[in-house]
Scaffold this motif. Structure first.
Motif, PDB file in Angstrom:
ATOM      1  N   PHE A 110      -9.168   7.073   6.934  1.00  0.00           N
ATOM      2  CA  PHE A 110      -8.350   7.906   6.051  1.00  0.00           C
ATOM      3  C   PHE A 110      -7.807   7.017   4.934  1.00  0.00           C
ATOM      4  O   PHE A 110      -7.386   5.894   5.185  1.00  0.00           O
ATOM      5  CB  PHE A 110      -7.185   8.524   6.842  1.00  0.00           C
ATOM      6  N   HIS A 111      -7.793   7.522   3.705  1.00  0.00           N
ATOM      7  CA  HIS A 111      -7.366   6.748   2.535  1.00  0.00           C
ATOM      8  C   HIS A 111      -6.096   7.352   1.935  1.00  0.00           C
ATOM      9  O   HIS A 111      -5.945   8.579   1.888  1.00  0.00           O
ATOM     10  CB  HIS A 111      -8.483   6.733   1.488  1.00  0.00           C
ATOM     11  N   THR A 155      -7.208   3.648  18.876  1.00  0.00           N
ATOM     12  CA  THR A 155      -7.206   2.320  18.273  1.00  0.00           C
ATOM     13  C   THR A 155      -7.114   2.563  16.776  1.00  0.00           C
ATOM     14  O   THR A 155      -7.873   3.382  16.231  1.00  0.00           O
ATOM     15  CB  THR A 155      -8.504   1.560  18.613  1.00  0.00           C
ATOM     16  N   MET A 156      -6.172   1.894  16.117  1.00  0.00           N
ATOM     17  CA  MET A 156      -5.991   2.081  14.674  1.00  0.00           C
ATOM     18  C   MET A 156      -5.952   0.725  13.981  1.00  0.00           C
ATOM     19  O   MET A 156      -5.373  -0.219  14.498  1.00  0.00           O
ATOM     20  CB  MET A 156      -4.697   2.851  14.372  1.00  0.00           C
ATOM     21  N   VAL A 177       1.099   3.808   6.521  1.00  0.00           N
ATOM     22  CA  VAL A 177       1.925   3.502   7.687  1.00  0.00           C
ATOM     23  C   VAL A 177       2.612   4.769   8.205  1.00  0.00           C
ATOM     24  O   VAL A 177       2.734   4.969   9.420  1.00  0.00           O
ATOM     25  CB  VAL A 177       2.936   2.384   7.361  1.00  0.00           C
ATOM     26  N   SER A 178       3.026   5.638   7.323  1.00  0.00           N
ATOM     27  CA  SER A 178       3.630   6.909   7.740  1.00  0.00           C
ATOM     28  C   SER A 178       2.627   7.748   8.526  1.00  0.00           C
ATOM     29  O   SER A 178       2.978   8.391   9.517  1.00  0.00           O
ATOM     30  CB  SER A 178       4.133   7.685   6.526  1.00  0.00           C
ATOM     31  N   PHE A 179       1.377   7.718   8.090  1.00  0.00           N
ATOM     32  CA  PHE A 179       0.310   8.422   8.806  1.00  0.00           C
ATOM     33  C   PHE A 179       0.143   7.841  10.214  1.00  0.00           C
ATOM     34  O   PHE A 179       0.026   8.577  11.201  1.00  0.00           O
ATOM     35  CB  PHE A 179      -0.988   8.326   8.007  1.00  0.00           C
ATOM     36  N   VAL A 180       0.166   6.523  10.333  1.00  0.00           N
ATOM     37  CA  VAL A 180       0.075   5.867  11.643  1.00  0.00           C
ATOM     38  C   VAL A 180       1.232   6.332  12.527  1.00  0.00           C
ATOM     39  O   VAL A 180       1.035   6.646  13.710  1.00  0.00           O
ATOM     40  CB  VAL A 180       0.071   4.332  11.493  1.00  0.00           C
ATOM     41  N   VAL A 230      -6.476   3.746   6.798  1.00  0.00           N
ATOM     42  CA  VAL A 230      -6.262   3.631   8.247  1.00  0.00           C
ATOM     43  C   VAL A 230      -7.562   4.052   8.932  1.00  0.00           C
ATOM     44  O   VAL A 230      -8.062   5.150   8.692  1.00  0.00           O
ATOM     45  CB  VAL A 230      -5.115   4.542   8.734  1.00  0.00           C
ATOM     46  N   ASP A 231      -8.098   3.154   9.761  1.00  0.00           N
ATOM     47  CA  ASP A 231      -9.245   3.492  10.608  1.00  0.00           C
ATOM     48  C   ASP A 231      -8.693   4.004  11.926  1.00  0.00           C
ATOM     49  O   ASP A 231      -7.818   3.362  12.525  1.00  0.00           O
ATOM     50  CB  ASP A 231     -10.113   2.267  10.901  1.00  0.00           C
TER      51      ASP A 231
END
Length: 124
Positions: free
Chosen positions: A44-45, A71-72, A53-56, A79-80
């Protein structure tokens, strides 16, 4: 021409007739099977590190409540995410559900196409 893409390998106890079409739908939405076919992965870009980081954190919150964790890998603007189930080993409905959650969350967080994501280094 033969395809070198792995076939989905579902965990024991899962219904391949149900999960097969769900997995194919995810693949049409940018997810890919991992190398052994036992999980799904997507990058995701985002336009900022803060959004990445908010997405994580959004994924982490849902992962904690569902007791199913990915796993990220976090980069400056991407973010992978990799979902797989370890017990029983293979792709499960939990992976499919959480991948859908990621897609929804990425939309809420303002995910962009890969060419629009923040990159490290000088601007072009």
């Amino acid at each position: 021409m033969a395809s070198s893409a792995p076939a989905a390998r579902f965990a024991e106890g899962e219904d391949p007739q149900q999960l097969g079409p769900d997995t194919e739908m995810l693949q049409h939405q940018g997810w890919a099977l991992d190398a052994d076919g036992m999980g799904v992965t997507k990058t995701f870009h985002f336009k900022s590190y803060f959004k990445a980081v908010s997405f994580v954190n959004l994924i982490a919150s849902e992962s904690s409540s569902k007791k199913h964790h990915p796993t990220m890998t976090v980069r400056i603007g991407s973010v992978d995410v990799h979902w797989t189930t370890h017990r029983p080993r293979g792709l499960t409905h939990k992976d499919i559900t959480m991948a859908r959650h990621c897609d929804h969350g990425a939309s809420l967080m303002g995910a962009v196409d890969s060419g629009q994501g923040l990159k490290c280094g000088p601007s072009a």
